[in-house]
Design a protein around this motif. Structure first.
Motif, PDB file in Angstrom:
ATOM      1  N   GLY A 207      -4.629   2.654   1.998  1.00 49.91           N
ATOM      2  CA  GLY A 207      -4.707   1.275   2.080  1.00 49.91           C
ATOM      3  C   GLY A 207      -4.799   0.699   3.485  1.00 49.91           C
ATOM      4  N   TYR A 208      -4.077   1.348   4.233  1.00 52.06           N
ATOM      5  CA  TYR A 208      -3.683   1.039   5.719  1.00 52.06           C
ATOM      6  C   TYR A 208      -5.149   1.200   6.344  1.00 52.06           C
ATOM      7  CZ  TYR A 208      -3.642   5.108   8.504  1.00 52.06           C
ATOM      8  OH  TYR A 208      -3.913   6.456   9.036  1.00 52.06           O
ATOM      9  N   LEU A 209      -5.925   1.939   5.885  1.00 55.61           N
ATOM     10  CA  LEU A 209      -7.343   2.238   6.772  1.00 55.61           C
ATOM     11  C   LEU A 209      -8.136   1.133   6.302  1.00 55.61           C
ATOM     12  CD1 LEU A 209      -7.682   6.103   5.934  1.00 55.61           C
ATOM     13  CD2 LEU A 209      -7.082   5.031   8.126  1.00 55.61           C
ATOM     14  N   ILE A 210      -7.961   0.385   5.529  1.00 53.30           N
ATOM     15  CA  ILE A 210      -9.003  -0.779   5.227  1.00 53.30           C
ATOM     16  C   ILE A 210      -8.146  -2.236   5.452  1.00 53.30           C
ATOM     17  CG2 ILE A 210     -10.400   0.431   3.876  1.00 53.30           C
ATOM     18  CD1 ILE A 210      -9.028  -0.833   1.228  1.00 53.30           C
ATOM     19  N   THR A 211      -6.996  -1.952   6.161  1.00 54.75           N
ATOM     20  CA  THR A 211      -6.047  -3.164   6.706  1.00 54.75           C
ATOM     21  C   THR A 211      -5.494  -3.879   5.389  1.00 54.75           C
ATOM     22  OG1 THR A 211      -7.952  -5.007   6.233  1.00 54.75           O
ATOM     23  CG2 THR A 211      -7.639  -3.796   8.449  1.00 54.75           C
ATOM     24  N   TYR A 212      -5.199  -3.126   4.526  1.00 52.14           N
ATOM     25  CA  TYR A 212      -4.316  -3.791   3.330  1.00 52.14           C
ATOM     26  C   TYR A 212      -2.768  -3.471   3.783  1.00 52.14           C
ATOM     27  CZ  TYR A 212      -2.142  -4.032  -1.303  1.00 52.14           C
ATOM     28  OH  TYR A 212      -1.280  -4.640  -2.449  1.00 52.14           O
ATOM     29  N   GLU A 213      -2.078  -4.426   3.630  1.00 52.94           N
ATOM     30  CA  GLU A 213      -0.882  -4.445   4.295  1.00 52.94           C
ATOM     31  C   GLU A 213       0.036  -3.750   3.167  1.00 52.94           C
ATOM     32  OE1 GLU A 213       0.069  -8.448   5.134  1.00 52.94           O
ATOM     33  OE2 GLU A 213      -1.366  -8.670   6.997  1.00 52.94           O
ATOM     34  N   GLU A 214       0.113  -2.649   3.087  1.00 57.51           N
ATOM     35  CA  GLU A 214       1.095  -1.957   1.964  1.00 57.51           C
ATOM     36  C   GLU A 214       2.087  -1.107   2.880  1.00 57.51           C
ATOM     37  OE1 GLU A 214       0.792   1.906   2.407  1.00 57.51           O
ATOM     38  OE2 GLU A 214      -0.398   1.289   4.107  1.00 57.51           O
ATOM     39  N   PHE A 215       2.686  -0.323   2.431  1.00 55.14           N
ATOM     40  CA  PHE A 215       4.197   0.156   3.089  1.00 55.14           C
ATOM     41  C   PHE A 215       3.823   0.871   4.345  1.00 55.14           C
ATOM     42  CE2 PHE A 215       8.202   2.652   2.220  1.00 55.14           C
ATOM     43  CZ  PHE A 215       8.888   1.740   2.821  1.00 55.14           C
ATOM     44  N   LEU A 216       2.814   1.853   4.175  1.00 56.09           N
ATOM     45  CA  LEU A 216       2.444   2.589   5.300  1.00 56.09           C
ATOM     46  C   LEU A 216       2.025   1.888   6.545  1.00 56.09           C
ATOM     47  CD1 LEU A 216       2.481   5.590   6.734  1.00 56.09           C
ATOM     48  CD2 LEU A 216       0.123   5.703   5.766  1.00 56.09           C
ATOM     49  N   HIS A 217       1.151   0.971   6.274  1.00 53.84           N
ATOM     50  CA  HIS A 217       0.779  -0.195   7.074  1.00 53.84           C
ATOM     51  C   HIS A 217       1.584  -0.865   7.714  1.00 53.84           C
ATOM     52  CE1 HIS A 217      -1.135  -4.007   8.494  1.00 53.84           C
ATOM     53  NE2 HIS A 217      -2.190  -3.277   8.797  1.00 53.84           N
ATOM     54  N   ALA A 218       2.987  -1.316   7.164  1.00 53.25           N
ATOM     55  CA  ALA A 218       3.886  -1.872   7.929  1.00 53.25           C
ATOM     56  C   ALA A 218       4.763  -1.124   8.507  1.00 53.25           C
ATOM     57  CB  ALA A 218       4.895  -2.402   6.702  1.00 53.25           C
ATOM     58  N   GLY A 219       4.885   0.196   8.238  1.00 54.06           N
ATOM     59  CA  GLY A 219       5.397   1.258   9.076  1.00 54.06           C
ATOM     60  C   GLY A 219       4.693   1.510  10.292  1.00 54.06           C
ATOM     61  N   LYS A 220       3.261   1.743  10.156  1.00 53.57           N
ATOM     62  CA  LYS A 220       2.528   1.686  11.417  1.00 53.57           C
ATOM     63  C   LYS A 220       2.750   0.511  12.369  1.00 53.57           C
ATOM     64  CE  LYS A 220      -2.401   2.420  12.742  1.00 53.57           C
ATOM     65  NZ  LYS A 220      -2.563   1.101  13.449  1.00 53.57           N
ATOM     66  N   LEU A 221       2.762  -0.771  11.919  1.00 55.92           N
ATOM     67  CA  LEU A 221       2.896  -1.777  12.748  1.00 55.92           C
ATOM     68  C   LEU A 221       4.458  -1.601  13.636  1.00 55.92           C
ATOM     69  CD1 LEU A 221       1.997  -4.819  10.694  1.00 55.92           C
ATOM     70  CD2 LEU A 221       0.458  -3.735  12.413  1.00 55.92           C
ATOM     71  N   ILE A 222       5.368  -1.230  12.858  1.00 59.41           N
ATOM     72  CA  ILE A 222       6.777  -0.907  13.747  1.00 59.41           C
ATOM     73  C   ILE A 222       6.645   0.305  14.707  1.00 59.41           C
ATOM     74  CG2 ILE A 222       9.111  -0.597  13.218  1.00 59.41           C
ATOM     75  CD1 ILE A 222       8.586  -1.762  10.316  1.00 59.41           C
ATOM     76  N   ALA A 223       6.023   1.282  14.206  1.00 58.90           N
ATOM     77  CA  ALA A 223       5.941   2.713  14.887  1.00 58.90           C
ATOM     78  C   ALA A 223       5.214   2.284  16.167  1.00 58.90           C
ATOM     79  CB  ALA A 223       5.481   3.604  14.233  1.00 58.90           C
ATOM     80  N   SER A 224       4.143   1.386  16.363  1.00 55.88           N
ATOM     81  CA  SER A 224       3.186   1.206  17.538  1.00 55.88           C
ATOM     82  C   SER A 224       3.914  -0.007  18.341  1.00 55.88           C
ATOM     83  CB  SER A 224       1.931   0.862  16.941  1.00 55.88           C
ATOM     84  OG  SER A 224       1.755  -0.157  16.077  1.00 55.88           O
ATOM     85  N   ASN A 225       5.112  -0.414  18.174  1.00 57.76           N
ATOM     86  CA  ASN A 225       5.477  -1.439  18.873  1.00 57.76           C
ATOM     87  C   ASN A 225       6.089  -1.192  20.227  1.00 57.76           C
ATOM     88  OD1 ASN A 225       7.074  -3.811  20.049  1.00 57.76           O
ATOM     89  ND2 ASN A 225       7.342  -4.587  18.080  1.00 57.76           N
ATOM     90  N   LEU A 226       5.626  -1.367  21.451  1.00 59.90           N
ATOM     91  CA  LEU A 226       5.885  -0.832  22.821  1.00 59.90           C
ATOM     92  C   LEU A 226       7.438  -1.377  22.998  1.00 59.90           C
ATOM     93  CD1 LEU A 226       2.753  -1.185  24.722  1.00 59.90           C
ATOM     94  CD2 LEU A 226       4.187   0.798  23.812  1.00 59.90           C
ATOM     95  N   ASP A 227       7.859  -2.767  22.435  1.00 61.23           N
ATOM     96  CA  ASP A 227       9.042  -3.400  22.881  1.00 61.23           C
ATOM     97  C   ASP A 227      10.023  -2.318  22.170  1.00 61.23           C
ATOM     98  OD1 ASP A 227       7.941  -5.328  23.938  1.00 61.23           O
ATOM     99  OD2 ASP A 227       7.759  -6.601  22.140  1.00 61.23           O
TER     100      ASP A 227
END
Length: 285
Positions: A207-227
């Motif tokens: 689902g993260y490939l179609i921008t559905y905000e599931e568990f892996l999508h949430a993890g991807k947002l955190i993992a890509s955080n430069l801060d």
């Protein structure tokens, strides 16, 4: 001299020593691999406070919980609809009428052969469906077609004599399927059904490939955080055990259901122990 069993001879002293050696060597190899992985993680600074700091913030925790809830929501819808679709398609494939059996067979073979990601993208992009319905529809079409074959194989695995005896008693085909074949087939189908539901649970991550905000999508947002110095490995170490735990919970549920199916409700209800072969029961039992 070792006493033979019904299937094989018990291992002798030399064999037992060899097996202990194999166990020690295997354990040493596993421990060495685990130590090497830990060394790499420490060497690449994966356990620094900066990388793990995001998980201490309430906003990040709420993001993960919301993603987990969305994953379970998509899985719940997909699981229920897949079971229903699988039952309908299986009934179609088992039909005596060619006009029903042929379309059901074509649908099952088509959706089983189609990659689930392609179906999700087609529904999301071409049909312009929202993310959650597109994900659920793709998972339902694929897993429902697979479960249809599971149901069909389970029903066909029941002894032919059971069906013939039911027809001889004057039961209709629907009654034979509902009261005779399906209850017996469930025992054979249950492990495979749960295994396919585990596949559906893991496929919700698409689902993260179609921008559905599931568990892996949430993890991807955190993992890509430069801060937070791109905490990819910490995110994997947090998310993976949760996915594994959910899959293990489904497996436990399958084993629990299998144990319940193996019980004899009638025997337990009246408190009568099963008779040994050849034992004559009193009149009325």
């Amino acid at each position: 001299m070792s006493q033979p069993t019904a299937l094989y001879d018990l291992p002798g002293p030399r064999t037992r020593r060899r097996h202990r050696l194999y166990g020690v060597v295997s354990t040493a190899v596993i421990v060495a691999l685990a130590g090497w992985v830990l060394h790499l993680l420490f060497d690449t600074h994966q356990f620094t406070a900066t990388k793990w700091a995001p998980f201490t913030y309430q906003g990040i925790q709420e993001l993960l919980l919301r993603g987990l809830g969305n994953t379970l929501r998509a899985f719940g819808y997909a699981a229920a609809l897949s079971l229903a679709l699988g039952a309908v398609l299986a009934a179609g494939r088992l039909s005596d009428h060619r006009a029903v059996r042929l379309p059901a067979t074509v649908l099952v073979e088509f959706f089983r052969a189609m990659p689930v990601l392609v179906m999700i993208f087609f529904i999301f992009v071409a049909l312009k469906v929202q993310a959650l319905p597109a994900l659920v529809a793709g998972l339902t079409l694929y897993n429902g077609s697979v479960l249809a074959e599971v149901f069909r194989a389970g029903v066909n695995s029941v002894e032919p004599g059971q069906r013939e005896a039911a027809y001889a008693l004057g039961m209709r085909k629907t009654q034979v399927m509902t009261y005779v074949l399906a209850p017996q087939a469930v025992r054979a189908m249950l492990p495979t059904i749960i295994s396919q539901l585990v596949v559906a649970l893991k496929d919700t991550s698409l689902g993260y490939l179609i921008t559905y905000e599931e568990f892996l999508h949430a993890g991807k947002l955190i993992a890509s955080n430069l801060d937070y110095d791109l905490p990819f490995i910490p995110v994997v170490m947090v998310i993976s055990p949760i996915y594994i735990g959910m899959c293990m919970l489904l497996s436990w549920f399958a084993n629990w259901m299998a144990r319940r199916q193996r019980r004899n409700p009638r025997t337990e209800a009246v408190g009568v122990a099963p008779a040994d072969p050849g034992t004559l029961l009193p009149r009325g039992q």
